[in-house]
Design a protein around this motif. Structure first.
Motif, PDB file in Angstrom:
ATOM      1  N   UNK A   9       1.020  89.451  69.353  1.00  0.00           N
ATOM      2  CA  UNK A   9       0.748  89.868  68.139  1.00  0.00           C
ATOM      3  C   UNK A   9       1.674  88.772  67.080  1.00  0.00           C
ATOM      4  N   UNK A  10       2.681  88.096  68.016  1.00  0.00           N
ATOM      5  CA  UNK A  10       3.464  87.233  67.144  1.00  0.00           C
ATOM      6  C   UNK A  10       3.377  85.874  67.524  1.00  0.00           C
ATOM      7  N   UNK A  11       2.724  85.546  68.576  1.00  0.00           N
ATOM      8  CA  UNK A  11       2.440  84.115  69.097  1.00  0.00           C
ATOM      9  C   UNK A  11       1.963  82.950  67.926  1.00  0.00           C
ATOM     10  N   UNK A  12       1.193  83.361  66.989  1.00  0.00           N
ATOM     11  CA  UNK A  12       0.694  82.663  65.906  1.00  0.00           C
ATOM     12  C   UNK A  12       1.647  82.515  64.824  1.00  0.00           C
ATOM     13  N   UNK A  13       2.965  82.891  64.774  1.00  0.00           N
ATOM     14  CA  UNK A  13       3.743  82.604  63.689  1.00  0.00           C
ATOM     15  C   UNK A  13       5.051  81.740  64.463  1.00  0.00           C
ATOM     16  N   UNK A  14       4.841  81.205  65.390  1.00  0.00           N
ATOM     17  CA  UNK A  14       5.650  80.188  65.928  1.00  0.00           C
ATOM     18  C   UNK A  14       6.523  80.572  67.138  1.00  0.00           C
ATOM     19  N   UNK A  15       7.154  79.558  67.653  1.00  0.00           N
ATOM     20  CA  UNK A  15       8.154  79.918  68.863  1.00  0.00           C
ATOM     21  C   UNK A  15       9.347  80.643  68.394  1.00  0.00           C
ATOM     22  N   UNK A  16       9.786  80.526  67.318  1.00  0.00           N
ATOM     23  CA  UNK A  16      10.818  81.554  67.004  1.00  0.00           C
ATOM     24  C   UNK A  16      10.522  82.929  66.838  1.00  0.00           C
ATOM     25  N   UNK A  57       1.688  69.591  70.309  1.00  0.00           N
ATOM     26  CA  UNK A  57       2.800  69.864  69.238  1.00  0.00           C
ATOM     27  C   UNK A  57       3.630  71.035  69.411  1.00  0.00           C
ATOM     28  N   UNK A  58       4.914  71.160  69.435  1.00  0.00           N
ATOM     29  CA  UNK A  58       5.527  72.443  69.436  1.00  0.00           C
ATOM     30  C   UNK A  58       5.282  73.304  68.121  1.00  0.00           C
ATOM     31  N   UNK A  59       4.708  72.918  67.099  1.00  0.00           N
ATOM     32  CA  UNK A  59       4.403  73.589  66.034  1.00  0.00           C
ATOM     33  C   UNK A  59       5.720  73.805  64.978  1.00  0.00           C
ATOM     34  N   UNK A  60       5.718  74.539  64.014  1.00  0.00           N
ATOM     35  CA  UNK A  60       6.505  74.870  63.140  1.00  0.00           C
ATOM     36  C   UNK A  60       7.284  76.274  63.429  1.00  0.00           C
ATOM     37  N   UNK A  61       8.287  76.533  62.783  1.00  0.00           N
ATOM     38  CA  UNK A  61       9.224  77.829  62.948  1.00  0.00           C
ATOM     39  C   UNK A  61       9.532  78.094  64.284  1.00  0.00           C
ATOM     40  N   UNK A  62      10.314  76.777  64.825  1.00  0.00           N
ATOM     41  CA  UNK A  62      10.847  76.947  66.107  1.00  0.00           C
ATOM     42  C   UNK A  62      12.030  77.882  66.472  1.00  0.00           C
ATOM     43  N   UNK A  63      12.812  78.206  65.428  1.00  0.00           N
ATOM     44  CA  UNK A  63      13.958  79.118  65.629  1.00  0.00           C
ATOM     45  C   UNK A  63      13.917  80.339  64.925  1.00  0.00           C
ATOM     46  N   UNK A  64      14.403  81.244  65.064  1.00  0.00           N
ATOM     47  CA  UNK A  64      14.523  82.715  64.677  1.00  0.00           C
ATOM     48  C   UNK A  64      15.783  83.072  63.933  1.00  0.00           C
TER      49      UNK A  64
END
Length: 56
Positions: free
Chosen positions: A6-13, A49-56
């Motif tokens: 449910x959160x995978x599309x929100x970025x790695x963070x 690409x690692x994408x955006x929002x890599x940190x939490x």
């Protein structure tokens, strides 16, 4: 095991927060940064690409 679908599309963070929330919000910044660096390294090796929002 935590389901992160449910959160995978929100970025790695968001996946870090779902699985290891103790690392977020200053809980263990060093570990979070290590995890992000490893993720970026894997992405580079696979040419994605690692994408955006890599940190939490």
């Amino acid at each position: 095991m935590t389901n992160v679908h449910s959160v995978v599309n929100q970025g790695f963070g968001a996946t870090i927060r779902a699985i290891n929330s103790i690392e977020c919000d200053g809980g263990n910044t060093g570990e979070m940064n290590d995890r992000v660096n490893i993720y970026q390294n894997y992405c580079n090796q696979f040419g994605v690409s690692p994408g955006d929002n890599l940190t939490c």
